[in-house]
Design a protein around this motif. Structure first.
Motif, PDB file in Angstrom:
ATOM      1  N   MET A   1       0.847  -1.190   0.000  1.00 34.59           N
ATOM      2  CA  MET A   1       0.000   0.000   0.000  1.00 34.59           C
ATOM      3  C   MET A   1       0.885   1.244   0.000  1.00 34.59           C
ATOM      4  O   MET A   1       1.734   1.398   0.865  1.00 34.59           O
ATOM      5  N   ASP A   2       0.709   2.108  -0.990  1.00 37.83           N
ATOM      6  CA  ASP A   2       1.521   3.320  -1.083  1.00 37.83           C
ATOM      7  C   ASP A   2       1.103   4.319  -0.005  1.00 37.83           C
ATOM      8  O   ASP A   2      -0.081   4.503   0.272  1.00 37.83           O
ATOM      9  N   TRP A   3       2.099   4.972   0.577  1.00 36.53           N
ATOM     10  CA  TRP A   3       1.925   5.749   1.806  1.00 36.53           C
ATOM     11  C   TRP A   3       2.276   7.207   1.552  1.00 36.53           C
ATOM     12  O   TRP A   3       3.345   7.512   1.043  1.00 36.53           O
ATOM     13  N   PHE A   4       1.364   8.112   1.965  1.00 38.55           N
ATOM     14  CA  PHE A   4       1.577   9.542   1.787  1.00 38.55           C
ATOM     15  C   PHE A   4       1.137  10.275   3.050  1.00 38.55           C
ATOM     16  O   PHE A   4       0.401   9.727   3.872  1.00 38.55           O
ATOM     17  N   PHE A   5       1.581  11.526   3.182  1.00 39.17           N
ATOM     18  CA  PHE A   5       1.185  12.356   4.322  1.00 39.17           C
ATOM     19  C   PHE A   5       0.274  13.480   3.849  1.00 39.17           C
ATOM     20  O   PHE A   5       0.364  13.939   2.714  1.00 39.17           O
ATOM     21  N   THR A   6      -0.618  13.905   4.759  1.00 36.86           N
ATOM     22  CA  THR A   6      -1.556  14.967   4.440  1.00 36.86           C
ATOM     23  C   THR A   6      -1.735  15.882   5.641  1.00 36.86           C
ATOM     24  O   THR A   6      -1.563  15.458   6.786  1.00 36.86           O
ATOM     25  N   GLU A  47      -3.916   7.060  10.270  1.00 35.09           N
ATOM     26  CA  GLU A  47      -3.785   6.588   8.891  1.00 35.09           C
ATOM     27  C   GLU A  47      -5.161   6.304   8.307  1.00 35.09           C
ATOM     28  O   GLU A  47      -6.044   5.767   8.973  1.00 35.09           O
ATOM     29  N   LYS A  48      -5.324   6.709   7.057  1.00 36.18           N
ATOM     30  CA  LYS A  48      -6.615   6.600   6.393  1.00 36.18           C
ATOM     31  C   LYS A  48      -6.461   5.845   5.081  1.00 36.18           C
ATOM     32  O   LYS A  48      -5.612   6.216   4.261  1.00 36.18           O
ATOM     33  N   LEU A  49      -7.244   4.799   4.897  1.00 31.41           N
ATOM     34  CA  LEU A  49      -7.315   4.159   3.596  1.00 31.41           C
ATOM     35  C   LEU A  49      -8.200   5.011   2.698  1.00 31.41           C
ATOM     36  O   LEU A  49      -9.303   5.402   3.103  1.00 31.41           O
TER      37      LEU A  49
END
Length: 243
Positions: A1-6, A47-49
């Motif tokens: 699962m690719d992971w990013f920050f927001t 963390e949010k899918l």
């Protein structure tokens, strides 16, 4: 699962627009499409899918499907004060230590530092270091983006030590084994690593008088770029954060 920050807290059902470099990475590098799923982590460690709903010139629009607290963070806060090394060695230190779980990184200027950038160069390096920190946090799926602070003088760093449960300076001149220094009550640790050539004795005296304790990483002398990584790994192991 690719992971990013927001920056967006986002609840299930909410929509979030991803723009900038992350949007380019999703569309151009990963070649993702509508319906695929990514993970967004916010500054609160949630963390949010998210499902991709739309990709266009404005960016990548996703909808939050689930939200939970990220459990990838260690249960200690570890700040690494490392003497600035030459070349691109600091980049390796930052990348690997963040992968291991370091919370904060502070480049420090000491007497034997070979690299002594001027203000303009130091600011440029800091921007580069923070980008590497972000990339390392994404790669290792951290719940936070660890902070990389501006280059500071050793005496300034030493003045901060009262804010930690324990401060440890690793010194080739000898010290206690790490296992004898860390206790279960230590939740906020500071670690000091010297430059090529090591600390001056007076610098060790400054840190010890400010509250730090001397420690050893064993009988072998490690390179300046190896020692911070070894120290971070050892601390994470002794605190149960590599299990």
């Amino acid at each position: 699962m690719d992971w990013f920050f927001t920056d967006s807290p986002g609840e299930p059902g909410d929509k979030i627009l991803i723009t900038g470099e992350d949007a380019v990475h999703i569309t151009k590098s990963l070649r993702m499409s509508v319906g695929e799923v990514i993970t967004l982590c916010d500054k609160n460690g949630s963390e949010k899918l998210c499902s991709i709903e739309r990709i266009n010139s404005e960016g990548v629009l996703v909808q939050v499907t689930t939200k939970e607290q990220c459990d990838h963070e260690p249960d200690i806060e570890l700040t690494l004060f490392f003497a600035l090394t030459k070349g691109d060695k600091p980049e390796t230190v930052i990348q690997k230590c963040i992968e291991l779980g370091v919370t904060e990184i502070v480049p420090v200027l000491t007497d034997r530092c070979v690299s002594r950038p001027d203000a303009k160069s130091a600011q440029k390096k800091l921007q580069r270091y923070r980008k590497i920190a972000l990339q390392a946090a994404m790669q290792s799926r951290r719940g936070i983006i660890p902070e990389v602070r501006p280059l500071t003088e050793l005496k300034t760093a030493a003045a901060e030590l009262s804010g930690y449960d324990k401060a440890i300076v690793f010194y080739e001149g000898g010290g206690k084994p790490l296992r004898e220094l860390i206790s279960d009550s230590d939740k906020k640790l500071a670690v000091f690593i010297g430059p090529e050539g090591g600390f001056e004795e007076r610098e060790i005296d400054l840190l010890v008088s400010s509250g730090a304790v001397r420690a050893t990483l064993g009988r072998r002398i490690l390179r300046a770029e190896t020692a911070p990584i070894a120290a971070a790994a050892a601390i994470m192991f002794h605190t149960g954060n590599l299990e």
